[in-house]
Design an enzyme around this catalytic site. Structure first.
Site, short mmCIF file in Angstrom:
data_model
loop_
_atom_site.label_atom_id
_atom_site.label_comp_id
_atom_site.label_asym_id
_atom_site.label_seq_id
_atom_site.Cartn_x
_atom_site.Cartn_y
_atom_site.Cartn_z
N HIS A 179 -3.60 105.24 101.61
CA HIS A 179 -2.45 105.94 102.21
C HIS A 179 -2.09 107.16 101.39
CE1 HIS A 179 -0.42 103.30 99.16
NE2 HIS A 179 0.35 104.36 99.00
N HIS A 238 1.59 100.16 105.13
CA HIS A 238 1.72 101.60 105.44
C HIS A 238 0.39 102.33 105.42
CE1 HIS A 238 1.75 101.65 101.09
NE2 HIS A 238 2.16 102.88 100.94
N HIS A 247 1.60 111.43 96.20
CA HIS A 247 0.34 110.80 95.75
C HIS A 247 -0.54 110.43 96.92
CE1 HIS A 247 2.88 107.12 96.44
NE2 HIS A 247 1.75 106.62 96.90
N HIS A 269 5.48 96.93 93.51
CA HIS A 269 6.47 97.56 94.38
C HIS A 269 7.27 96.47 95.09
CE1 HIS A 269 5.00 101.63 94.29
NE2 HIS A 269 3.83 101.34 94.80
N TYR A 322 0.15 104.29 88.78
CA TYR A 322 0.06 105.71 89.12
C TYR A 322 -0.50 106.50 87.95
CZ TYR A 322 3.30 104.72 92.99
OH TYR A 322 3.90 104.22 94.12
N GLU A 373 -2.74 106.84 93.04
CA GLU A 373 -2.26 105.46 92.87
C GLU A 373 -3.44 104.53 93.12
OE1 GLU A 373 0.48 104.23 95.98
OE2 GLU A 373 1.18 102.51 94.85
#
Ligand code: M3P
Ligand code: FE
Length: 317
Positions: A150, A206, A220, A252, A261, A271
């Site tokens: 993503h 996502h 990112h 997260h 990251y 990431e």
């Protein structure tokens, strides 16, 4: 069916040799080609199309464009019309103009980022093939990332001036491109300012995310790894290679992904992201994070955001 999945990201890099070392030797993407003007094309070993990362030599870092793959050629006509009807100009892109892709359409998102949709890209196949495949290929380099997972794009947000590009682009993604909103952060005295959103077309948490900031940009792009232990090992690989690490491995709250990251040599943030978190089924209720708990949403353990993370990013156009 419409938009199927993320296709590729075109990132600007200041030093191509250093970038190829980073994305190739350290992250473990496999270089599939270079072209006459010096762009490099790379893919993860678990990806089948020609490339998911296009590196472009430039004198400033950031993102040129992001591209999503649609299921059928006819989707380009259907979506092109919907985007135009929404009031956004759409350009037709002839086959080959978007490298190794069939015809495409191109338009500027309400956030100011350039997006391409395409239906076909040259097929090269996974490194393990499709007949009795091994679980992973021999000769993997560095972190051995599987695929581009993503991107997170920064959008201008200034509630005092009434500017909220996060909300604008999110509405567009939902209503026109039919992405599903999985998670959002609501801020402000009345908790009515949509300050960050996570959206998907697949059933992962996502396929794209938008976060509000002072200016639009690229926060990112993320690469998939199987599990937490791989994120830890990837950070070892980064440290061994003296890569500038931004956030050491942790979890997260939002998406439940495990994460780390770091920066490429040009300063673009990457990431490594592991675990599918949860299945973002079409009928899953939207998850909302409140302003007081935003820190836990981003970094679940410390619950603390740091400015180096939220305020440092590269250009988005
Ligand atoms: C992710 C993710 C920010 C949040 C980032 C979250 C930039 O990267 O993959 O869920 O605030
Ligand atoms: Fe991410």
């Amino acid at each position: 069916m419409g938009v199927m999945r993320i296709g590729h990201i075109n990132i600007r890099v200041l030093d191509m040799d250093a970038a190829l070392h980073h994305y190739g030797k350290v992250l473990g993407l496999q270089q599939s080609d270079t072209d006459a003007v010096g762009n490099a094309y790379l893919k993860g070993w678990d990806e089948w199309d020609k490339y998911s990362v296009m590196l472009t030599p430039a004198d400033r870092a950031g993102m040129n464009h992001i591209a999503y793959k649609v299921e059928n050629d006819a989707d380009l006509d259907v979506l092109g019309k919907r985007i135009r009807d929404y009031g956004i100009d759409v350009e037709e892109v002839s086959p080959g103009e978007l490298a190794y892709c069939g015809r495409a359409i191109r338009f500027w998102l309400p956030s100011g980022h350039l997006m391409y949709l395409y239906a076909a890209k040259e097929f090269v196949g996974k490194a393990v093939g499709t007949t009795n495949p091994d679980p992973w290929p021999d000769g993997l380099q560095g972190a051995g990332v599987h695929w581009l997972d993503h991107a997170l794009l920064m959008c201008e947000l200034d509630p005092e001036k009434g500017v909220n590009k996060v909300a604008e682009v999110t509405t567009f993604m939902q209503e026109v491109l039919e992405f599903k909103l999985t998670e959002q952060v609501m801020v402000g005295p009345d908790a009515d300012v949509q300050a960050a959103t996570w959206l998907a077309r697949t059933s992962t948490p996502h396929d794209i995310a938008f976060v509000g900031g002072p200016v639009m940009g690229l926060h990112h792009c993320a690469f998939f790894l199987d599990e937490w232990a791989d994120v830890l090992k990837a950070a070892d690989v980064l440290a061994k290679n003296k890569v500038k690490i931004d956030v050491t491995p942790q979890r997260h709250g939002i998406t439940r992904g495990t994460t780390s990251y770091f920066f490429d040599p040009s300063g673009n943030r990457n990431e490594t992201f592991a675990g599918l978190g949860y299945l973002g089924q079409p009928d899953m209720p939207v998850i909302t994070w409140t302003e007081e708990n935003l820190g836990s949403g981003i970094f679940y353990h410390t619950g603390e955001l740091n400015e180096a993370f939220t305020e440092v990013y590269t250009e988005g156009a």
